[in-house]
Design a protein around this motif. Structure first.
Motif, PDB file in Angstrom:
ATOM      1  N   GLY A 139       0.854  -1.192   0.000  1.00  0.00           N
ATOM      2  CA  GLY A 139       0.000   0.000   0.000  1.00  0.00           C
ATOM      3  C   GLY A 139       0.888   1.239   0.000  1.00  0.00           C
ATOM      4  N   GLY A 140       0.262   2.420   0.038  1.00  0.00           N
ATOM      5  CA  GLY A 140       1.032   3.667  -0.013  1.00  0.00           C
ATOM      6  C   GLY A 140       2.013   3.813   1.137  1.00  0.00           C
ATOM      7  N   ALA A 141       1.594   3.426   2.349  1.00  0.00           N
ATOM      8  CA  ALA A 141       2.475   3.566   3.517  1.00  0.00           C
ATOM      9  C   ALA A 141       3.711   2.687   3.346  1.00  0.00           C
ATOM     10  CB  ALA A 141       1.720   3.172   4.789  1.00  0.00           C
ATOM     11  N   GLU A 142       3.529   1.535   2.726  1.00  0.00           N
ATOM     12  CA  GLU A 142       4.644   0.611   2.538  1.00  0.00           C
ATOM     13  C   GLU A 142       5.580   1.133   1.443  1.00  0.00           C
ATOM     14  OE1 GLU A 142       1.402  -0.428   3.029  1.00  0.00           O
ATOM     15  OE2 GLU A 142       1.962  -0.867   5.093  1.00  0.00           O
ATOM     16  N   LEU A 143       5.007   1.683   0.373  1.00  0.00           N
ATOM     17  CA  LEU A 143       5.855   2.233  -0.700  1.00  0.00           C
ATOM     18  C   LEU A 143       6.668   3.412  -0.169  1.00  0.00           C
ATOM     19  CD1 LEU A 143       3.324   1.961  -3.671  1.00  0.00           C
ATOM     20  CD2 LEU A 143       5.275   0.488  -3.185  1.00  0.00           C
ATOM     21  N   VAL A 169      -8.057   9.648 -22.106  1.00  0.00           N
ATOM     22  CA  VAL A 169      -7.956   8.592 -21.094  1.00  0.00           C
ATOM     23  C   VAL A 169      -7.871   9.172 -19.681  1.00  0.00           C
ATOM     24  CG1 VAL A 169      -6.640   6.563 -20.368  1.00  0.00           C
ATOM     25  CG2 VAL A 169      -6.704   7.215 -22.790  1.00  0.00           C
ATOM     26  N   VAL A 170      -8.827   8.770 -18.850  1.00  0.00           N
ATOM     27  CA  VAL A 170      -8.787   9.152 -17.435  1.00  0.00           C
ATOM     28  C   VAL A 170      -8.283   7.942 -16.649  1.00  0.00           C
ATOM     29  CG1 VAL A 170     -10.095  10.041 -15.470  1.00  0.00           C
ATOM     30  CG2 VAL A 170     -10.821  10.605 -17.801  1.00  0.00           C
ATOM     31  N   GLY A 171      -7.206   8.132 -15.917  1.00  0.00           N
ATOM     32  CA  GLY A 171      -6.638   7.018 -15.136  1.00  0.00           C
ATOM     33  C   GLY A 171      -7.004   7.135 -13.674  1.00  0.00           C
ATOM     34  N   HIS A 172      -7.295   5.993 -13.062  1.00  0.00           N
ATOM     35  CA  HIS A 172      -7.529   5.953 -11.611  1.00  0.00           C
ATOM     36  C   HIS A 172      -6.557   4.942 -11.039  1.00  0.00           C
ATOM     37  CE1 HIS A 172      -9.390   5.515  -7.722  1.00  0.00           C
ATOM     38  NE2 HIS A 172     -10.224   6.503  -8.002  1.00  0.00           N
ATOM     39  N   PHE A 173      -5.705   5.381 -10.121  1.00  0.00           N
ATOM     40  CA  PHE A 173      -4.622   4.526  -9.621  1.00  0.00           C
ATOM     41  C   PHE A 173      -4.784   4.353  -8.128  1.00  0.00           C
ATOM     42  CE2 PHE A 173      -3.356   6.417 -13.531  1.00  0.00           C
ATOM     43  CZ  PHE A 173      -2.585   5.460 -14.177  1.00  0.00           C
ATOM     44  N   SER A 174      -5.378   3.237  -7.752  1.00  0.00           N
ATOM     45  CA  SER A 174      -5.565   3.040  -6.320  1.00  0.00           C
ATOM     46  C   SER A 174      -6.059   1.634  -6.065  1.00  0.00           C
ATOM     47  CB  SER A 174      -6.611   4.031  -5.820  1.00  0.00           C
ATOM     48  OG  SER A 174      -6.964   3.709  -4.507  1.00  0.00           O
ATOM     49  N   ARG A 175      -5.806   1.153  -4.842  1.00  0.00           N
ATOM     50  CA  ARG A 175      -6.419  -0.135  -4.501  1.00  0.00           C
ATOM     51  C   ARG A 175      -7.927   0.016  -4.612  1.00  0.00           C
ATOM     52  NH1 ARG A 175      -7.055   0.513   1.336  1.00  0.00           N
ATOM     53  NH2 ARG A 175      -5.946   2.387   1.943  1.00  0.00           N
ATOM     54  N   LEU A 176      -8.594  -1.090  -4.945  1.00  0.00           N
ATOM     55  CA  LEU A 176     -10.044  -1.033  -5.101  1.00  0.00           C
ATOM     56  C   LEU A 176     -10.676  -1.147  -3.709  1.00  0.00           C
ATOM     57  CD1 LEU A 176     -10.369  -3.386  -8.224  1.00  0.00           C
ATOM     58  CD2 LEU A 176     -10.141  -0.905  -8.193  1.00  0.00           C
ATOM     59  N   ALA A 177     -11.265  -0.056  -3.253  1.00  0.00           N
ATOM     60  CA  ALA A 177     -11.890  -0.010  -1.918  1.00  0.00           C
ATOM     61  C   ALA A 177     -12.967   1.069  -1.969  1.00  0.00           C
ATOM     62  CB  ALA A 177     -10.841   0.341  -0.868  1.00  0.00           C
ATOM     63  N   PRO A 178     -14.105   0.836  -1.289  1.00  0.00           N
ATOM     64  CA  PRO A 178     -15.223   1.794  -1.397  1.00  0.00           C
ATOM     65  C   PRO A 178     -14.817   3.249  -1.176  1.00  0.00           C
ATOM     66  CG  PRO A 178     -15.929  -0.158  -0.210  1.00  0.00           C
ATOM     67  CD  PRO A 178     -14.457  -0.334  -0.471  1.00  0.00           C
ATOM     68  N   VAL A 220      -6.611   1.201 -12.294  1.00  0.00           N
ATOM     69  CA  VAL A 220      -5.370   0.482 -11.997  1.00  0.00           C
ATOM     70  C   VAL A 220      -5.288   0.238 -10.497  1.00  0.00           C
ATOM     71  CG1 VAL A 220      -2.868   0.492 -12.263  1.00  0.00           C
ATOM     72  CG2 VAL A 220      -4.300   1.687 -13.937  1.00  0.00           C
ATOM     73  N   GLY A 221      -5.131  -1.023 -10.102  1.00  0.00           N
ATOM     74  CA  GLY A 221      -5.059  -1.341  -8.679  1.00  0.00           C
ATOM     75  C   GLY A 221      -5.913  -2.558  -8.386  1.00  0.00           C
ATOM     76  N   ASP A 222      -5.649  -3.144  -7.231  1.00  0.00           N
ATOM     77  CA  ASP A 222      -6.337  -4.370  -6.843  1.00  0.00           C
ATOM     78  C   ASP A 222      -7.011  -4.161  -5.491  1.00  0.00           C
ATOM     79  OD1 ASP A 222      -7.006  -6.915  -7.313  1.00  0.00           O
ATOM     80  OD2 ASP A 222      -4.938  -7.647  -7.492  1.00  0.00           O
ATOM     81  N   ALA A 223      -7.885  -5.090  -5.119  1.00  0.00           N
ATOM     82  CA  ALA A 223      -8.452  -5.043  -3.765  1.00  0.00           C
ATOM     83  C   ALA A 223      -7.402  -5.641  -2.840  1.00  0.00           C
ATOM     84  CB  ALA A 223      -9.734  -5.862  -3.724  1.00  0.00           C
TER      85      ALA A 223
END
Ligand code: UDP
Ligand code: GLC
Length: 395
Positions: free
Chosen positions: A13-17, A202-211, A234-237
């Motif tokens: 996740g972001g904190a880890e990166l 193209v609109v990009g969305h870069f994040s883990r999939l979360a509500p 772009v991103g996974d749950a």
């Protein structure tokens, strides 16, 4: 300085990166202790940062856990605590990068008599955490931490509002190596060809999939945008949000947007993908503590729209280095997208300015210098320093 970094997550996740960049300068005399195995361990190894998985048993407490659940997990933590205390004696400082790491780090700090630093990547509010988790985090930080590094003014303010001591806090933004975000036209063309994006906006969305990351808001906005507008998700749950992933696919089908939205899963080539986008959308419906993706888009020279809350407000000034929109409002987002489709010249000028400013403001060398100065104070036992805000120093 020898540092024992602790992080509860096996996933990047972001904190880890962010931790990868912070631990790197200390890698010949540091260890990152993880409370779960996973891709984050591999990433640390790729950066030659020593890493050890200290437990593979999942710690049961969740962000919304109640007191009983929290107490029940303590017994399970004893072997982990013993391990961390033993390790900590070989290091000068314990650096907790997540909340569960704070709990273990606080006990280990007390037992090993090593100072504790807590890097706060969260907005400690009831929107994100149960009240018991909030109280535990603030009490442990107040009692045991010599320093709390907040990733934004928003995270620092929430910490203080939840009862945290302001005098132990410092605000340090995430740092980035701007070189990594300079992508050649050839690479961009290749990505656009591979993903069939030619001639599209193209609109990009870069994040883990979360509500709360609000991918559904972008999907809704797309249904109100011209047909040449397409989106990359772009991103996974990362933390088990499978129901939400299912809902997103259903929403795309219901709106008939299958040909305009691609789900790419977790990717390692973020700078390349971002550079291939015409706009990056950040759509968090709850306040974002910092928002790495916002800065990364700026460094790629791609225009960015972010929701007006939390740390994002510190990063984006509407119409100056990006655009701000209202959290949860797909109509407003669609309006910004449409403006960007039409006003290419102004939007490009805004993105160029953003790139310039961001490469200075979030320069990794400067940020690492700030962390190093703070850690030196901790090492010599100087706690209760005044609030350090390096941003103010530059004014
Ligand atoms: N990211 C990634 N691959 C993906 C999606 C996201 O490497 O497929 C990265 C992204 O570039 C960013 C981080 O994950 O650096 C997410 O951090 P952010 O602060 O935006 O949000 P968080 O997920 O930490 O709340
Ligand atoms: C957390 C926050 C995110 C922030 C990242 C790095 O994951 O959710 O907003 O950018 O940490 O500090």
């Amino acid at each position: 300085m020898k540092i024992l970094f602790l992080d509860q997550s096996g996933k990047p996740g972001g904190a880890e990166l962010c931790l990868i960049d912070i631990a790197k300068p200390y890698r010949d005399r540091a260890l990152v202790g993880l409370f779960a195995d996973g891709d984050f361990k591999t990433l640390l190894q790729q950066h030659q940062i020593p890493v050890e998985v200290l437990t593979t048993k999942p710690i049961q407490v969740q962000k919304q856990s109640n007191l009983l659940q929290a107490l029940a997990s303590i017994k399970q933590l004893v072997p982990l605590i013993i391990k961390v205390v033993k390790l900590a004696k070989k290091y000068d400082v314990i650096y907790a990068n997540t909340q569960k790491a704070l709990v273990i780090g606080a006990i280990a700090s007390f037992l090993s008599r090593r100072p504790l630093v807590y890097h706060l990547h969260d907005i400690l509010s009831l929107e994100h955490f149960s009240s018991i988790n909030l109280r535990v985090a603030v009490t442990l930080a107040n009692t045991f931490a010599s320093l709390v590094i907040a990733n934004s003014q928003a995270s620092q303010t929430a910490f203080v509002q939840a009862g945290g001591k302001p005098e132990i806090t410092a605000i340090v933004y995430n740092g980035f190596d701007s070189q990594k975000y300079q992508i050649s036209d050839v690479e961009i063309q290749k990505i656009r060809q591979d993903l069939d994006l030619e001639g599209k906006f193209v609109v990009g969305h870069f994040s883990r999939l979360a509500p709360w990351k609000g991918q559904h808001i972008l999907i809704e906005a797309l249904s109100q945008s011209p047909p040449q507008v397409t989106a990359l998700l772009v991103g996974d749950a990362l933390f088990g949000e499978q129901d939400y992933v299912e809902e997103l696919h259903q929403q795309v089908a219901k709106l008939g947007l299958e040909n305009r939205i691609q789900f790419l899963g977790f990717r390692a080539d973020i700078p390349q993908l971002m550079s291939a986008c015409n706009l990056v959308a950040h759509t968090s419906t709850a306040p974002e503590p910092f928002g790495r993706v916002i800065v990364e888009a700026m460094l790629c020279g791609t225009p960015v729209v972010a929701t007006k809350a939390g740390g994002a407000i510190e990063l984006v000034e509407h119409g100056v280095n990006g655009f701000l929109t209202t959290p949860g409002d797909s109509q407003k987002l669609a309006k910004v997208i449409n403006t960007c489709v039409q006003e290419i010249e102004i939007t490009t000028a805004i993105a160029d300015y953003a790139r310039n400013i961001a490469s200075q403001r979030f320069d990794i060398a400067t940020i690492n210098q700030q962390i190093s100065q703070l850690l030196s104070l901790v090492k010599i036992g100087l706690s209760n320093t005044k609030v350090v805000n390096f941003e103010d120093d530059q004014d």
